[in-house]
Design an enzyme around this catalytic site. Structure first.
Site, short mmCIF file in Angstrom:
data_model
loop_
_atom_site.label_atom_id
_atom_site.label_comp_id
_atom_site.label_asym_id
_atom_site.label_seq_id
_atom_site.Cartn_x
_atom_site.Cartn_y
_atom_site.Cartn_z
N ALA A 181 2.61 0.40 9.62
CA ALA A 181 3.63 0.27 10.54
C ALA A 181 3.55 -1.70 10.01
CB ALA A 181 3.71 -0.08 11.13
N LYS A 201 2.76 -3.39 7.05
CA LYS A 201 2.71 -3.47 5.72
C LYS A 201 4.03 -3.16 5.28
CE LYS A 201 -0.17 -4.91 3.03
NZ LYS A 201 -0.70 -5.95 3.27
N THR A 244 1.10 -1.36 0.06
CA THR A 244 0.05 -0.11 -0.45
C THR A 244 0.67 1.23 -0.19
OG1 THR A 244 -1.20 1.24 1.30
CG2 THR A 244 -0.02 -0.64 2.35
N ASP A 245 0.47 2.22 -0.16
CA ASP A 245 0.93 3.67 -0.19
C ASP A 245 1.28 4.19 1.13
OD1 ASP A 245 -1.26 4.51 -0.17
OD2 ASP A 245 -1.59 6.01 -1.51
N GLU A 246 0.74 3.45 1.57
CA GLU A 246 0.41 4.10 3.28
C GLU A 246 1.49 4.19 3.85
OE1 GLU A 246 -3.05 3.09 6.41
OE2 GLU A 246 -4.31 2.89 3.45
N TYR A 263 -1.18 -1.09 11.63
CA TYR A 263 -1.89 -0.97 9.96
C TYR A 263 -0.38 -0.60 9.09
CZ TYR A 263 -3.54 -1.89 5.09
OH TYR A 263 -3.34 -2.00 3.87
P1 NAD Z 1 -10.11 -7.25 2.69
O1 NAD Z 1 -10.07 -7.05 4.29
O2 NAD Z 1 -11.14 -6.68 1.71
O3 NAD Z 1 -9.47 -9.27 2.06
C1 NAD Z 1 -8.75 -9.25 2.91
C2 NAD Z 1 -8.50 -11.20 2.66
O4 NAD Z 1 -8.40 -11.90 3.16
C3 NAD Z 1 -10.10 -11.33 3.64
O5 NAD Z 1 -10.50 -12.41 2.13
C4 NAD Z 1 -10.25 -11.97 4.22
O6 NAD Z 1 -10.23 -12.93 4.66
C5 NAD Z 1 -8.13 -12.92 4.17
N1 NAD Z 1 -7.17 -13.22 5.63
C6 NAD Z 1 -7.22 -12.21 6.24
N2 NAD Z 1 -6.23 -12.97 7.12
C7 NAD Z 1 -5.95 -14.13 6.52
C8 NAD Z 1 -5.35 -15.58 6.88
N3 NAD Z 1 -5.08 -14.86 8.66
N4 NAD Z 1 -5.17 -16.35 6.38
C9 NAD Z 1 -5.95 -16.32 5.38
N5 NAD Z 1 -6.21 -15.43 4.78
C10 NAD Z 1 -7.04 -13.94 4.98
O7 NAD Z 1 -8.54 -6.66 2.06
P2 NAD Z 1 -8.29 -5.56 0.83
O8 NAD Z 1 -8.62 -4.67 0.78
O9 NAD Z 1 -9.21 -6.97 -0.82
O10 NAD Z 1 -6.67 -5.51 0.79
C11 NAD Z 1 -6.17 -6.27 0.37
C12 NAD Z 1 -4.51 -6.15 0.20
O11 NAD Z 1 -4.22 -5.50 -0.41
C13 NAD Z 1 -4.11 -6.44 1.12
O12 NAD Z 1 -2.78 -6.66 1.57
C14 NAD Z 1 -4.02 -4.12 1.68
O13 NAD Z 1 -2.94 -4.94 2.48
C15 NAD Z 1 -4.12 -4.55 0.49
N6 NAD Z 1 -4.39 -2.69 -0.10
C16 NAD Z 1 -5.27 -2.89 -0.05
C17 NAD Z 1 -5.77 -1.27 -0.61
C18 NAD Z 1 -7.11 -0.78 -0.71
O14 NAD Z 1 -7.66 -0.13 -0.78
N7 NAD Z 1 -7.68 -1.90 0.11
C19 NAD Z 1 -4.95 -0.55 -0.91
C20 NAD Z 1 -3.78 -0.79 -1.09
C21 NAD Z 1 -3.14 -2.03 -0.46
P1 TYD Z 2 -10.75 4.64 5.13
O1 TYD Z 2 -11.19 3.83 3.77
O2 TYD Z 2 -9.90 3.61 6.47
O3 TYD Z 2 -8.81 4.24 4.15
P2 TYD Z 2 -7.11 4.20 4.21
O4 TYD Z 2 -7.66 5.52 6.00
O5 TYD Z 2 -6.45 2.93 4.95
O6 TYD Z 2 -6.99 5.32 3.57
O7 TYD Z 2 -10.79 6.07 4.96
C1 TYD Z 2 -10.10 6.97 3.55
C2 TYD Z 2 -10.21 8.44 4.38
O8 TYD Z 2 -11.49 8.46 5.55
C3 TYD Z 2 -9.33 8.63 5.48
O9 TYD Z 2 -8.60 9.87 5.63
C4 TYD Z 2 -10.32 8.33 6.57
C5 TYD Z 2 -11.55 8.99 5.98
N1 TYD Z 2 -12.87 7.79 6.95
C6 TYD Z 2 -13.82 9.01 7.45
O10 TYD Z 2 -13.30 10.02 7.86
N2 TYD Z 2 -15.35 8.36 8.39
C7 TYD Z 2 -14.76 6.78 7.97
O11 TYD Z 2 -15.95 6.46 8.63
C8 TYD Z 2 -13.90 6.37 7.42
C9 TYD Z 2 -13.90 4.90 7.64
C10 TYD Z 2 -13.03 7.47 6.99
#
Ligand code: NAD
Ligand code: TYD
Length: 341
Positions: free
Chosen positions: A152, A154, A125-127, A150
């Protein structure tokens, strides 16, 4: 190609599995623990590909099971999505985040090393770059400066993955994407939570002043970026995947209200998230230059598609918002005093 995908029942992982099944003739093995975020309903179309798809219910923290699966399947590549993916939950309960994101990655890297897997795509992630003042946009060389448990976890897993390339010559590639949105996203993240609340005329909780900036990437563009890195990325390298669309949260929320035809009075300013990063921004110039990838879905189109999907999947939404979701919601939002906006 025989792929082992972890976390393929989650939001991005399931979009990736659906894309690979539809667009290639590869086989996909999906290892997922089915935590609150994992949902087999996200993969109902996968049965249409008999012989090319296998679901394995398991935990990436289970060393023996992971080893046995990697031995049995002998994947050409592992694409590692499985994670505890939510910042707010990582603040409420850091332990599972550290375990799954860091130790879980270690377990997979070890299994991949023992078996000699040909490619390991670590989805990050970019975070990990932390908050950046304008006009900075992180390139892959930027320092890691994570703020939440989270991010940290990653960043730590990125470094571990990289060490397996440097030390053991495991062919690791790391992707770092910006904030994703799209169908099937669990309604704890900003966009699906705001859509689901707006559709039910509930309050939309905006943290702090709502002027934090995120770069929005449609989930299918992210998946195409991961596939580009899987097929064309250079081993040992990191690739940013950004949406090239920076918006303050408040503007995102206002667009959701406008598109759902709901009033601005639904906005409720709530106490800010501790350690809240003010701004993320990402340069994907390297991925674009090396693979020809670029994001295709603009924010207006993507948001409309996403809202349409949530509107037409009311049952999916009410199932994932029942039970444990309610107690999470109360825990995260219940104690947040309302502050004047
Ligand atoms: P999500 O929370 O929707 O899905 C996570 C999946 O992982 C779920 O299906 C869960 O059951 C599975 N999982 C969790 N713990 C597990 C374990 N111990 N063993 C096996 N499976 C397990 O997450 P997402 O939003 O689809 O993100 C997927 C990946 O992309 C993550 O690594 C996240 O850090 C990364 N990512 C997400 C975003 C975003 O905006 N959502 C952006 C950049 C990177
Ligand atoms: P989020 O979707 O949790 O992603 P991330 O924190 O990983 O970027 O949140 C996106 C942005 O939205 C973040 O600045 C936090 C804000 N946010 C709210 O203002 N209210 C909310 O209820 C949530 C879930 C996020």
């Amino acid at each position: 190609m025989n792929l082992l995908v972890t976390g393929g029942a989650g939001f991005i992982g399931s979009a990736f599995v659906r894309m690979i099944l539809a667009e290639t003739d590869w086989r996909v093995v999906n290892l997922d623990k089915l935590t609150y975020a994992g949902n087999l309903e996200n993969l109902t179309g996968a049965e249409a590909f008999p012989g090319r798809y296998r679901f394995v219910h398991g935990d990436i923290l289970d060393d023996a099971a992971v080893d046995a699966l990697v031995e049995e399947e002998g994947p050409d590549a592992i694409v590692h999505f499985a994670a505890e993916s939510h910042v707010d939950r990582s603040i409420l309960s850091p332990e599972p985040v550290i375990q799954t994101n860091f130790r879980g990655t270690f377990v997979l890297l070890e299994a991949a090393r023992r078996r000699g897997v040909g490619r390991f795509v670590h989805v990050s992630t970019d975070e990990v770059y932390g908050s950046l003042a304008p006009p900075l946009a992180a390139t892959e060389e930027f320092a890691l400066n994570p703020s939440s448990p989270y991010s940290a976890s990653k960043a730590a897993s990125d470094l571990l993955a990289r060490s397996y390339f440097v030390t053991f010559k495991l062919p690791v590639v790391i992707t770092r994407a910006s904030n994703n949105y799209g169908p099937y996203q669990f309604p704890e993240k900003l966009i699906p939570l705001m859509i689901a609340n707006a559709l039910e005329d509930r309050k939309l909780p905006v943290y702090g002043d709502g002027l934090q900036v995120r770069d929005w990437l449609y989930v299918d563009d992210h998946c195409r970026g991961i596939r580009a890195v899987l097929e064309k990325g250079r081993v040992g390298e990191i690739y940013n995947i950004g949406g090239n669309r920076s918006l303050p949260n408040l503007e995102v929320v206002e667009r959701v209200l406008e598109a759902t035809g709901k009033p601005r009075s639904l906005i409720e300013y709530v106490k800010d998230r501790p350690g809240h990063d003010r701004r993320y921004a990402l340069s994907s110039e390297k991925l674009e230059r090396e693979t020809g990838w670029s994001p295709r879905v603009d924010f207006e189109t993507g948001l409309k598609r996403t809202i349409d999907w949530y509107r037409s999947h009311g049952e999916w939404v009410s199932r994932v918002r029942s039970g444990a979701y309610r107690s999470y919601y109360d825990r995260n939002y219940g104690g947040r005093a309302v502050v004047p906006g």
